[in-house]
Every structure is written in structure tokens, then in C-alpha cells.
Design an enzyme around this catalytic site. Sequence first.
Site, PDB file in Angstrom:
ATOM      1  N   PHE A 147       0.857  -1.190   0.000  1.00 56.41           N
ATOM      2  CA  PHE A 147       0.000   0.000   0.000  1.00 56.41           C
ATOM      3  C   PHE A 147       0.888   1.232   0.000  1.00 56.41           C
ATOM      4  O   PHE A 147       1.813   1.342   0.808  1.00 56.41           O
ATOM      5  CB  PHE A 147      -0.921   0.027   1.223  1.00 56.41           C
ATOM      6  N   ASP A 248       9.426   2.408   1.541  1.00 55.51           N
ATOM      7  CA  ASP A 248       8.263   3.175   2.002  1.00 55.51           C
ATOM      8  C   ASP A 248       8.101   2.879   3.496  1.00 55.51           C
ATOM      9  O   ASP A 248       7.557   1.850   3.894  1.00 55.51           O
ATOM     10  CB  ASP A 248       7.011   2.787   1.212  1.00 55.51           C
ATOM     11  N   LYS A 277       3.063   9.590   8.926  1.00 56.20           N
ATOM     12  CA  LYS A 277       2.377   9.032  10.098  1.00 56.20           C
ATOM     13  C   LYS A 277       3.014   9.407  11.441  1.00 56.20           C
ATOM     14  O   LYS A 277       2.824  10.507  11.939  1.00 56.20           O
ATOM     15  CB  LYS A 277       2.262   7.526   9.949  1.00 56.20           C
TER      16      LYS A 277
HETATM   17  C1  LIG Z   1       3.224   2.270   3.578  1.00 55.65           C
HETATM   18  C2  LIG Z   1       2.316   3.425   3.334  1.00 55.65           C
HETATM   19  N1  LIG Z   1       2.615   4.298   2.359  1.00 55.65           N
HETATM   20  C3  LIG Z   1       1.844   5.373   2.108  1.00 55.65           C
HETATM   21  C4  LIG Z   1       0.700   5.602   2.835  1.00 55.65           C
HETATM   22  C5  LIG Z   1      -0.155   6.800   2.530  1.00 55.65           C
HETATM   23  O1  LIG Z   1      -0.057   7.715   3.575  1.00 55.65           O
HETATM   24  P1  LIG Z   1      -1.154   8.857   3.760  1.00 55.65           P
HETATM   25  O2  LIG Z   1      -2.418   8.171   4.161  1.00 55.65           O
HETATM   26  O3  LIG Z   1      -0.584   9.747   4.828  1.00 55.65           O
HETATM   27  O4  LIG Z   1      -1.273   9.566   2.447  1.00 55.65           O
HETATM   28  C6  LIG Z   1       0.329   4.712   3.867  1.00 55.65           C
HETATM   29  C7  LIG Z   1      -0.894   4.933   4.646  1.00 55.65           C
HETATM   30  O5  LIG Z   1      -1.429   4.058   5.288  1.00 55.65           O
HETATM   31  C8  LIG Z   1       1.174   3.599   4.125  1.00 55.65           C
HETATM   32  O6  LIG Z   1       0.872   2.723   5.079  1.00 55.65           O
END
Ligand SMILES: Cc1ncc(COP(=O)(O)O)c(C=O)c1O
Length: 349
Positions: A147, A248, A277
Amino acid sequence: MNAPKEKLSFKTNSELMARRLAALPKGVGQGHALFAERAENAEIWDVEGRRWIDFCAGIAVVNTGHCHPRVVDAARQQLSTFTHTCFQVVAYESYVELCERLNAAAPGSTPKKSFLVNTGAEAVENAVKIARAATGRSGLIAFGGGFHGRTMFGMALTGKIAPYKIKFGPFPGEIFHVPFPNALQGVSEEDSIAAIERLFATSIEASRVAAIFIEPVQGEGGYVPAPLGFLRRLRALCDTHGILLVADEVQTGVARCGRLFASEHYDVEPDIITMAKGLGGGLPIAAVVGKAQIMDAADVGGLGSTYAGNPVAVAGALAVLDVVEAEKLCERSMVLGERMRARFEAMQA
Ligand SMILES: Cc1ncc(COP(=O)(O)O)c(C=O)c1O
């Protein structure tokens, strides 16, 4: 005047839910039929006065607890000085300090540079831009079950159709998915590496791939850590073909996995790391951290946004990094993780 504010009318969760359903589009989901009244550390009180233990932490955000006093104080202090200038218009030291601290903490010895944005998805978008600018290549590889957010590149990189991608295509081209190593699904690290090699033979030549995006621990994909040797093999494969490795760490970062960056467990230096986060302790902030030479690939004006690195969120993030250190939250995360694992394994047996 200073007496606690009395509640004049009580609202129930179901009354608020009815208003919400009438006022918001249904695409904005909601995991629990609750409306928050206040929160403190690991607990939330709903509008009906019930107290809940918050295992969700705002989806892995409040790693320092809800309303940590040091985070709140730092934000409050910043609110009373200035709330916004737009860093690209008039800069401020705290933004630079946060980048310096992330550069110093990021895994590996190569000099780093960082910049700030607002959300995880925005960090991912920017990682794509930088990877393409630095390599002059367009191809991107990501993993099934991964994700990466809800923007166009975030969705395109995400390896899960429902509910994230349904009805939203077509997505940007030249993005390919391979299976994430996952013993439960019978996928070994050899299978994943072989799938990438197969892509190079069937779909895109390695020399046109800019980056491989990976979560060191898949979050939405089911909380699946990549096997220890896998990231190292991926690093070697990237080095062989001049491909950038993007970790990520939006969800895995800031002490959640027992280190500031989960990549540290793997003894691997990613070329680019996305963070968000937990970094803001509840305030919206995200970062892209990477090897300095790569990060400098974009031209002046190519990166940034109006609110990116908002000073109130930056103040919160600096306090978060202090709290992680002062309260030894990485060590605590390991202790809690081991305790939970032992308990779950006993239940499994
Ligand atoms: C691994 C990862 N990347 C990107 C995101 C996207 O982050 P945001 O919701 O702050 O746009 C998330 C959100 O859950 C995530 O878990």
C-alpha cells in the site's frame, strides 16, 4: 469563568453517524461507529463518555501516544509565534533542523538530504519524481499487497485492488507488480526475486526501471515483514541494474518496528525513504529522505507545496523525535512486540 465547560447537549454516536452519512460521500470509510470526544496516550473517549483502548493509533500515527504533552506544548508554542509562511517563500530554522535530524538518523553512511511534505501519499509521489529525475528512467516496480497511498502514483504502486483502486483507473503506465515474499501465501524470497527477473525478460528491460518500492513490513498487506535476507538481495539486484531502492517507511517508521527506521533491522541503505504518520505525533507531516546526490536531481522549484513542512507540524515532529529518544520508545516497541508475539503464539498453540 474557569469552571469546566458543561456539556449543554449530549450527542450519541448514532446521531452523529446519521449526520455524517448525509453530509459525506460514502467513499470515505470509517472503521468504527464512534465519534471521538478526547484522547490521551493510548485511550480515546467517545461522545457518549465511553473509554476505549486505541489499538489503531490513527493507523500507526500516534506512536508517542495521543496528545503527548511535549508534542502539544511544542505545537502550542509554535501556534503563538507563526503558523505559516510557506517554506519556499520565507524559510524557518525548524524545518532545516528536522531535515538535519532525519539525515543524521537515516540508515547508511552515504550523506543524506531531506525535504518535507504533508502526507504519506505525497511523500510517495515525490519519491517517484526524484527517482525518475535521478535515473532518467520511467519504470517502477512494487509488490502485491503493498500500500502506497491514494494519489495517482500511490494507487498505481499499491498492490491491492479492493477497495483502493476500484473505478479509479487508468493509472500511470510502466508500473509493475511482483509477489511479496510471504510464507503464509507460499511465496519465498526466491520466488519474488525470480518474478522480478521475469519482468526484465517479459515486460520492461532492467535499464528502464527507475525504482523498486517496498515496505520493509507490509502494513495494509497484513503486517508481513520482508524476510531478513530479502531486502539485501533486492539491494544487490538494484545495484546490479542501476535501479533505486525506495523504502516506504510511512507506516514502519518512527519507532513502530523497534528502530527509527525499520530498514535498520535489515542492515540495508535504501536510496530513498518515505516517512509520514508517526513523524508528526498526530500532526500532518511527511518527509522524503535520501542519498544527497539523488535528492538533488530535481531542479529548483520542482519540489515542495504550499503547506509542506508547516511550522506547527514541524514543531510537533521535533518533539516526537525528542520523545522517542527520551522515553526509549524503540526499545519499548521491541519489548511490547515480543510480549505480544509470545501471547499470540501461545493462543495459536
Ligand atoms: C506504507 C504506506 N505508504 C503510504 C501511505 C499513505 O499515507 P497517507 O495516508 O498519509 O497519504 C500509507 C498509509 O497508510 C502507508 O501505510
